[in-house]
Design an enzyme around this catalytic site. Structure first.
Site, PDB file in Angstrom:
ATOM      1  N   GLY A   1     103.141 -12.755  66.432  1.00  0.00           N
ATOM      2  CA  GLY A   1     102.638 -11.535  67.041  1.00  0.00           C
ATOM      3  C   GLY A   1     103.726 -10.756  67.747  1.00  0.00           C
ATOM      4  O   GLY A   1     104.914 -10.950  67.518  1.00  0.00           O
ATOM      5  N   HIS A  56     109.133  -7.016  61.648  1.00  0.00           N
ATOM      6  CA  HIS A  56     107.946  -7.563  60.985  1.00  0.00           C
ATOM      7  C   HIS A  56     107.398  -6.576  59.952  1.00  0.00           C
ATOM      8  O   HIS A  56     106.955  -6.986  58.866  1.00  0.00           O
ATOM      9  CB  HIS A  56     106.864  -7.869  62.014  1.00  0.00           C
ATOM     10  CG  HIS A  56     107.226  -8.933  62.997  1.00  0.00           C
ATOM     11  ND1 HIS A  56     107.480  -8.662  64.326  1.00  0.00           N
ATOM     12  CD2 HIS A  56     107.387 -10.273  62.848  1.00  0.00           C
ATOM     13  CE1 HIS A  56     107.769  -9.795  64.955  1.00  0.00           C
ATOM     14  NE2 HIS A  56     107.721 -10.777  64.086  1.00  0.00           N
TER      15      HIS A  56
END
Length: 288
Positions: free
Chosen positions: A27, A33
Protein backbone atom coordinates in the site's frame (compact mmCIF):
# COMPACT_ATOMS: atom_id res chain seq x y z
CA UNK A 1 -12.40 -4.73 -4.00
CA UNK A 2 -11.53 -8.20 -2.71
CA UNK A 3 -11.14 -8.72 1.04
CA UNK A 4 -11.07 -12.48 1.60
CA UNK A 5 -9.26 -15.50 0.25
CA UNK A 6 -12.58 -16.71 -1.14
CA UNK A 7 -13.09 -13.37 -2.93
CA UNK A 8 -9.68 -13.60 -4.60
CA UNK A 9 -10.15 -17.21 -5.64
CA UNK A 10 -13.57 -16.45 -7.12
CA UNK A 11 -12.17 -13.46 -9.02
CA UNK A 12 -9.30 -15.57 -10.35
CA UNK A 13 -11.68 -18.29 -11.51
CA UNK A 14 -13.61 -15.68 -13.49
CA UNK A 15 -10.40 -14.76 -15.39
CA UNK A 16 -9.77 -18.31 -16.61
CA UNK A 17 -9.84 -17.35 -20.29
CA UNK A 18 -7.11 -14.72 -20.04
CA UNK A 19 -3.73 -14.09 -18.46
CA UNK A 20 -3.46 -12.50 -15.03
CA UNK A 21 -0.79 -10.18 -13.67
CA UNK A 22 -0.21 -9.74 -9.93
CA UNK A 23 1.34 -6.65 -8.33
CA UNK A 24 2.04 -7.34 -4.63
CA UNK A 25 2.33 -4.18 -2.51
CA UNK A 26 2.07 -2.99 1.08
CA UNK A 27 0.00 0.00 0.00
CA UNK A 28 0.85 3.71 0.27
CA UNK A 29 1.05 3.51 -3.50
CA UNK A 30 3.04 5.99 -5.57
CA UNK A 31 4.07 6.37 -9.20
CA UNK A 32 6.56 3.54 -8.89
CA UNK A 33 3.66 1.20 -8.11
CA UNK A 34 1.65 2.78 -10.93
CA UNK A 35 4.44 1.83 -13.33
CA UNK A 36 4.26 -1.78 -12.14
CA UNK A 37 0.50 -1.81 -12.68
CA UNK A 38 0.77 -0.23 -16.13
CA UNK A 39 3.37 -2.81 -17.14
CA UNK A 40 1.16 -5.62 -15.86
CA UNK A 41 -1.89 -4.20 -17.65
CA UNK A 42 0.02 -4.02 -20.93
CA UNK A 43 1.08 -7.67 -20.70
CA UNK A 44 -2.04 -9.36 -19.28
CA UNK A 45 -5.80 -9.59 -19.70
CA UNK A 46 -6.44 -8.67 -16.05
CA UNK A 47 -4.40 -7.27 -13.16
CA UNK A 48 -4.87 -7.70 -9.44
CA UNK A 49 -3.00 -5.48 -6.97
CA UNK A 50 -2.59 -6.72 -3.41
CA UNK A 51 -2.43 -4.15 -0.61
CA UNK A 52 -1.33 -5.86 2.59
CA UNK A 53 0.99 -4.49 5.26
CA UNK A 54 2.58 -7.83 6.03
CA UNK A 55 3.38 -8.15 9.74
CA UNK A 56 5.53 -11.22 9.11
CA UNK A 57 8.25 -9.18 7.39
CA UNK A 58 8.64 -6.54 10.13
CA UNK A 59 11.09 -7.12 12.95
CA UNK A 60 10.95 -5.85 16.55
CA UNK A 61 11.22 -2.07 16.70
CA UNK A 62 10.49 -1.58 12.99
CA UNK A 63 7.73 0.64 11.64
CA UNK A 64 4.78 -1.79 11.34
CA UNK A 65 2.43 0.33 13.45
CA UNK A 66 3.18 3.59 11.67
CA UNK A 67 3.67 2.28 8.14
CA UNK A 68 1.54 4.59 5.94
CA UNK A 69 -1.90 3.25 5.10
CA UNK A 70 -3.76 5.12 2.35
CA UNK A 71 -6.38 2.69 1.03
CA UNK A 72 -8.77 5.20 -0.65
CA UNK A 73 -5.86 6.72 -2.57
CA UNK A 74 -4.48 3.25 -3.34
CA UNK A 75 -7.81 2.27 -4.90
CA UNK A 76 -7.83 5.40 -7.04
CA UNK A 77 -4.24 5.02 -8.20
CA UNK A 78 -4.65 1.29 -8.94
CA UNK A 79 -7.77 1.82 -11.03
CA UNK A 80 -6.25 4.75 -12.87
CA UNK A 81 -3.18 2.70 -13.78
CA UNK A 82 -5.27 -0.17 -15.16
CA UNK A 83 -5.83 -2.64 -12.33
CA UNK A 84 -8.91 -4.83 -12.55
CA UNK A 85 -9.12 -5.67 -8.84
CA UNK A 86 -7.53 -4.84 -5.51
CA UNK A 87 -7.00 -7.51 -2.85
CA UNK A 88 -6.96 -6.01 0.66
CA UNK A 89 -7.10 -8.79 3.26
CA UNK A 90 -6.82 -8.47 7.02
CA UNK A 91 -3.89 -9.98 8.91
CA UNK A 92 -6.26 -12.59 10.33
CA UNK A 93 -7.37 -13.53 6.82
CA UNK A 94 -3.79 -14.13 5.69
CA UNK A 95 -2.54 -15.62 8.96
CA UNK A 96 -5.51 -17.30 10.68
CA UNK A 97 -5.27 -18.81 14.15
CA UNK A 98 -2.85 -21.69 14.19
CA UNK A 99 -0.83 -20.51 11.18
CA UNK A 100 2.62 -22.07 11.64
CA UNK A 101 4.40 -22.19 8.26
CA UNK A 102 7.32 -20.03 7.15
CA UNK A 103 9.10 -20.15 3.79
CA UNK A 104 12.88 -19.94 4.02
CA UNK A 105 15.04 -19.18 0.98
CA UNK A 106 18.73 -19.78 1.62
CA UNK A 107 21.73 -18.14 -0.01
CA UNK A 108 20.42 -14.87 -1.40
CA UNK A 109 18.80 -13.97 1.94
CA UNK A 110 21.86 -14.22 4.14
CA UNK A 111 23.61 -10.90 3.46
CA UNK A 112 22.71 -7.22 3.17
CA UNK A 113 19.05 -6.79 4.20
CA UNK A 114 18.88 -10.39 5.38
CA UNK A 115 21.78 -9.93 7.79
CA UNK A 116 20.43 -6.65 9.16
CA UNK A 117 16.77 -7.69 9.36
CA UNK A 118 16.62 -11.30 10.62
CA UNK A 119 13.44 -13.06 9.53
CA UNK A 120 12.49 -10.32 7.06
CA UNK A 121 12.83 -12.43 3.94
CA UNK A 122 11.06 -15.38 5.51
CA UNK A 123 8.09 -13.06 5.96
CA UNK A 124 8.40 -11.81 2.38
CA UNK A 125 8.71 -15.29 0.86
CA UNK A 126 5.81 -16.63 2.92
CA UNK A 127 3.34 -13.92 1.94
CA UNK A 128 4.43 -13.87 -1.71
CA UNK A 129 4.04 -17.63 -2.02
CA UNK A 130 0.56 -17.37 -0.47
CA UNK A 131 -0.39 -14.63 -2.94
CA UNK A 132 0.95 -16.64 -5.88
CA UNK A 133 -1.04 -19.67 -4.77
CA UNK A 134 -4.24 -17.65 -4.33
CA UNK A 135 -4.06 -15.46 -7.44
CA UNK A 136 -2.28 -18.02 -9.67
CA UNK A 137 -0.93 -15.23 -11.88
CA UNK A 138 0.84 -15.78 -15.16
CA UNK A 139 3.23 -12.97 -14.23
CA UNK A 140 4.09 -11.20 -10.99
CA UNK A 141 5.66 -7.73 -10.95
CA UNK A 142 8.22 -6.27 -8.55
CA UNK A 143 10.23 -3.07 -8.63
CA UNK A 144 14.00 -3.28 -8.97
CA UNK A 145 14.40 -0.83 -6.06
CA UNK A 146 14.07 -3.83 -3.73
CA UNK A 147 16.81 -5.67 -5.60
CA UNK A 148 17.45 -8.37 -3.01
CA UNK A 149 13.73 -9.01 -2.59
CA UNK A 150 13.46 -9.54 -6.35
CA UNK A 151 16.33 -12.03 -6.19
CA UNK A 152 14.66 -13.89 -3.32
CA UNK A 153 11.34 -14.19 -5.15
CA UNK A 154 13.04 -15.36 -8.33
CA UNK A 155 14.95 -18.03 -6.40
CA UNK A 156 11.80 -19.23 -4.62
CA UNK A 157 9.74 -19.40 -7.81
CA UNK A 158 12.51 -21.32 -9.56
CA UNK A 159 13.13 -23.74 -6.70
CA UNK A 160 9.47 -24.52 -6.06
CA UNK A 161 8.48 -24.77 -9.74
CA UNK A 162 5.85 -22.07 -9.38
CA UNK A 163 4.29 -21.61 -12.85
CA UNK A 164 4.71 -17.84 -12.91
CA UNK A 165 7.07 -15.40 -14.62
CA UNK A 166 8.77 -12.95 -12.24
CA UNK A 167 9.07 -9.54 -13.92
CA UNK A 168 11.43 -6.89 -12.55
CA UNK A 169 10.54 -3.30 -13.43
CA UNK A 170 13.18 -0.51 -13.31
CA UNK A 171 13.13 1.84 -10.34
CA UNK A 172 11.07 5.00 -10.79
CA UNK A 173 12.79 8.15 -9.52
CA UNK A 174 11.64 11.63 -8.71
CA UNK A 175 12.36 14.13 -11.47
CA UNK A 176 11.13 17.32 -9.81
CA UNK A 177 11.46 18.29 -6.13
CA UNK A 178 14.12 15.67 -5.25
CA UNK A 179 15.64 14.60 -8.58
CA UNK A 180 17.03 11.08 -8.57
CA UNK A 181 15.44 9.95 -5.31
CA UNK A 182 14.02 6.45 -5.68
CA UNK A 183 10.28 6.53 -5.05
CA UNK A 184 9.35 4.72 -1.85
CA UNK A 185 6.38 4.65 0.48
CA UNK A 186 8.78 5.45 3.35
CA UNK A 187 9.69 8.77 1.68
CA UNK A 188 6.45 9.99 3.28
CA UNK A 189 8.32 10.05 6.60
CA UNK A 190 10.63 12.79 5.26
CA UNK A 191 9.93 16.49 4.89
CA UNK A 192 10.40 18.05 1.41
CA UNK A 193 13.81 19.40 2.45
CA UNK A 194 14.84 16.04 3.85
CA UNK A 195 13.83 14.32 0.61
CA UNK A 196 16.11 16.68 -1.28
CA UNK A 197 18.95 15.75 1.06
CA UNK A 198 18.11 12.06 0.57
CA UNK A 199 19.15 12.37 -3.07
CA UNK A 200 22.67 11.82 -1.74
CA UNK A 201 21.99 8.09 -2.10
CA UNK A 202 21.37 8.19 -5.85
CA UNK A 203 24.17 10.72 -6.30
CA UNK A 204 26.61 8.34 -4.62
CA UNK A 205 25.57 5.51 -6.93
CA UNK A 206 25.83 7.76 -9.98
CA UNK A 207 29.34 8.78 -8.88
CA UNK A 208 30.36 5.13 -8.87
CA UNK A 209 28.87 4.60 -12.31
CA UNK A 210 30.74 7.66 -13.56
CA UNK A 211 34.01 6.47 -12.05
CA UNK A 212 33.71 3.13 -13.82
CA UNK A 213 32.78 4.82 -17.10
CA UNK A 214 35.84 7.04 -16.64
CA UNK A 215 38.15 4.03 -16.53
CA UNK A 216 38.30 3.08 -12.84
CA UNK A 217 37.80 -0.67 -12.52
CA UNK A 218 39.12 -1.35 -8.99
CA UNK A 219 36.24 -2.14 -6.63
CA UNK A 220 37.89 -0.35 -3.70
CA UNK A 221 38.26 2.86 -5.66
CA UNK A 222 34.71 2.65 -7.00
CA UNK A 223 33.34 2.24 -3.48
CA UNK A 224 35.51 5.15 -2.39
CA UNK A 225 33.88 7.37 -5.00
CA UNK A 226 30.47 6.56 -3.57
CA UNK A 227 31.58 6.92 0.05
CA UNK A 228 32.99 10.37 -0.71
CA UNK A 229 29.56 11.55 -1.83
CA UNK A 230 27.79 9.99 1.15
CA UNK A 231 30.23 11.74 3.49
CA UNK A 232 28.86 15.09 2.30
CA UNK A 233 25.62 14.45 4.24
CA UNK A 234 26.35 14.69 7.99
CA UNK A 235 22.96 13.25 9.03
CA UNK A 236 23.48 10.06 7.02
CA UNK A 237 24.41 6.74 8.65
CA UNK A 238 25.34 4.04 6.13
CA UNK A 239 24.33 0.43 6.76
CA UNK A 240 26.13 -0.86 3.69
CA UNK A 241 27.48 0.21 0.31
CA UNK A 242 28.59 -2.70 -1.84
CA UNK A 243 29.23 -3.82 -5.37
CA UNK A 244 27.75 -7.29 -5.81
CA UNK A 245 27.34 -9.93 -8.48
CA UNK A 246 24.13 -11.74 -9.52
CA UNK A 247 24.43 -13.99 -6.44
CA UNK A 248 24.58 -10.86 -4.21
CA UNK A 249 28.10 -11.76 -3.09
CA UNK A 250 30.56 -8.82 -2.84
CA UNK A 251 32.92 -8.25 -5.74
CA UNK A 252 36.58 -7.47 -5.14
CA UNK A 253 39.69 -6.59 -7.10
CA UNK A 254 39.63 -5.34 -10.66
CA UNK A 255 36.49 -5.91 -12.70
CA UNK A 256 36.59 -7.26 -16.24
CA UNK A 257 33.87 -6.30 -18.70
CA UNK A 258 31.88 -9.52 -18.27
CA UNK A 259 31.67 -9.18 -14.48
CA UNK A 260 30.97 -5.45 -14.65
CA UNK A 261 28.05 -6.01 -17.01
CA UNK A 262 26.25 -8.01 -14.30
CA UNK A 263 27.42 -6.01 -11.27
CA UNK A 264 24.99 -4.11 -9.04
CA UNK A 265 25.61 -1.21 -6.68
CA UNK A 266 23.55 -1.66 -3.50
CA UNK A 267 23.13 0.85 -0.71
CA UNK A 268 21.21 1.15 2.54
CA UNK A 269 21.38 4.08 4.93
CA UNK A 270 19.47 5.96 7.61
CA UNK A 271 18.67 9.63 7.25
CA UNK A 272 16.67 11.59 9.82
CA UNK A 273 15.59 8.31 11.41
CA UNK A 274 14.29 6.86 8.13
CA UNK A 275 15.88 3.80 6.57
CA UNK A 276 16.31 4.09 2.81
CA UNK A 277 17.62 1.63 0.23
CA UNK A 278 18.68 2.08 -3.38
CA UNK A 279 20.59 0.27 -6.09
CA UNK A 280 21.74 0.69 -9.66
CA UNK A 281 23.61 -1.39 -12.23
CA UNK A 282 27.29 -0.51 -12.36
CA UNK A 283 26.97 0.16 -16.08
CA UNK A 284 24.73 3.16 -16.62
CA UNK A 285 21.59 2.60 -18.66
CA UNK A 286 19.08 5.37 -19.37
CA UNK A 287 16.25 5.33 -16.82
CA UNK A 288 18.13 3.13 -14.32
Amino acid sequence: MLETVADLRAWRAAQASGSVGLVPTMGALHQGHAELIRRAQAENSAVVVSVFVNPAQFGPGEDLSRYPRTLPRDLELSGGAGASALFHPSADEMYPAGFSTRVQVSGVTERLEGALRPGHFEGVATVVLKLLELARPDRVYFGEKDWQQLAVVRRMVLDLNVPCEVVGVPTVRDTEESPGLALSSRNAYLTPDQRVRATVLSRALRAMQAAYAGGEHEVGALLGAGQAVLAQEPELSTDYLELVGPDLQPLTGSLDAEVAAKARLVLAARLFGVRLIDNMPLLHFAGK
